[in-house]
Design an enzyme around this catalytic site. Structure first.
Site, PDB file in Angstrom:
ATOM      1  N   SER A 141       0.998  -1.341  -0.373  1.00  0.00           N
ATOM      2  CA  SER A 141      -0.246  -0.115  -0.216  1.00  0.00           C
ATOM      3  C   SER A 141       0.827   1.029   0.289  1.00  0.00           C
ATOM      4  CB  SER A 141      -1.275   0.021   1.438  1.00  0.00           C
ATOM      5  OG  SER A 141      -1.773   1.059   0.936  1.00  0.00           O
ATOM      6  N   TYR A 154      -2.431  -2.104   9.756  1.00  0.00           N
ATOM      7  CA  TYR A 154      -2.287  -2.212   9.153  1.00  0.00           C
ATOM      8  C   TYR A 154      -1.265  -1.620   8.005  1.00  0.00           C
ATOM      9  CZ  TYR A 154      -4.215  -1.514   4.167  1.00  0.00           C
ATOM     10  OH  TYR A 154      -3.738  -1.941   1.992  1.00  0.00           O
TER      11      TYR A 154
END
Ligand SMILES: NC(=O)c1ccc[n+]([C@@H]2O[C@H](COP(=O)([O-])OP(=O)(O)OC[C@H]3O[C@@H](n4cnc5c(N)ncnc54)[C@H](O)[C@@H]3O)[C@@H](O)[C@H]2O)c1
Length: 250
Positions: A141, A154
């Site tokens: 990400s 995350y």
């Protein structure tokens, strides 16, 4: 299209929806046989994608299920050319300060986003090593580069994926296996769209912060993956390809 005994075979985890599904569709366009691996709904997704897709329900955080999936793919096709580690916990996570994240949630994110990648890589590695060829793409990400607040579990898990790519690329390079990362920015996947009502300010903020003032679509991520698995990327390994419309720049 080639027949399934000669075509290259790609496994796409988390492929029943969202970015994974777009990757699966793109790889089929590029003449792959694609195995969609997801917690549930993989057979339906495969049916929608047509005769060159196969569904296999499995939880990537469960080593035994990943092993059974790998064996099933080998029994059917006899080869695994490409692994796309896309399954991940993201869209269901509530944003919280780092000191308010429930420890169980932290552990589950790492089980899926980090251990899941490890399980899939270690189960396919013997086949790729034997073939002296293979491509692995890990979906991380752009949040790692940005350090997005309120999602420490995350962002940390995707930072681990980025680091794992580099180690795996070095360990598997001598066997002719390439390993790269694709890092998407905020993308209008099914999971994101399911909560779009709560995300309008995030969507507008992301558009404004990009060099390209547009939304990112799952197909934009699939395009980067499609490049990395092609033979012309044969000297690309250990790299991170960021697809975020120019929000971050390296
Ligand atoms: N959408 C974004 O903005 C964005 C941005 C950067 C990175 N990513 C990453 O891209 C990947 C796909 O995200 P998305 O937005 O398409 O999400 P999504 O929620 O739409 O789809 C994720 C898929 O992964 C599957 N999955 C979850 N846990 C699994 C498990 N344990 N085993 C097997 N399958 C599992 C889900 O069932 C679902 O089908 C994720 O790794 C996510 O972290 C997404």
């Amino acid at each position: 299209m080639q027949d399934r005994h000669t075509a290259r075979v790609a496994i796409v985890t988390g492929g029943a929806q969202g970015i994974g599904r777009a990757i699966a569709a793109r790889l089929i366009e590029d003449d792959f046989e694609v195995v969609i691996v997801d917690l549930k709904g993989s057979a339906d997704a495969a049916q929608d994608l047509g005769e060159h897709a196969l569904g296999h329900d499995a939880d990537v955080s469960d080593a035994e299920q990943v092993q059974a999936m790998t064996e099933a793919v080998l029994a059917r096709y006899g080869r695994i050319d490409v692994l796309i580690n896309n399954a991940g916990i993201y869209t269901s996570l509530a944003k919280r300060p780092f000191d308010q994240i429930p420890p169980n949630e932290w552990r589950r994110v790492f089980e899926v986003n980090v251990e899941g990648v490890w399980h899939c890589c270690r189960m396919v590695a013997p086949t790729m090593r034997e073939a002296k060829a293979g491509v692995i793409v890990n979906i991380a990400s752009a949040a790692v580069a940005k350090g997005n607040p309120m999602l420490l579990q995350y962002v940390a898990s995707k930072g681990a994926v980025l680091a794992m790519t580099r180690v795996l690329a070095r360990e598997l390079g001598e066997s002719g296996v390439r390993v790269n990362t694709v890092s998407p920015g905020f993308t209008l996947s099914d999971g994101v769209m399911a909560t779009a009502g709560q995300r309008e300010s995030q969507l507008a903020g992301s558009r404004d912060a990009r060099a390209m003032h547009e939304d990112l679509q799952p197909g934009d991520i699939a395009g980067a993956v499609a490049y990395l698995v092609r033979p012309e990327a044969r000297m690309m390994t250990g790299q991170n390809l960021t697809v975020d419309g120019g929000m971050t720049m390296n």
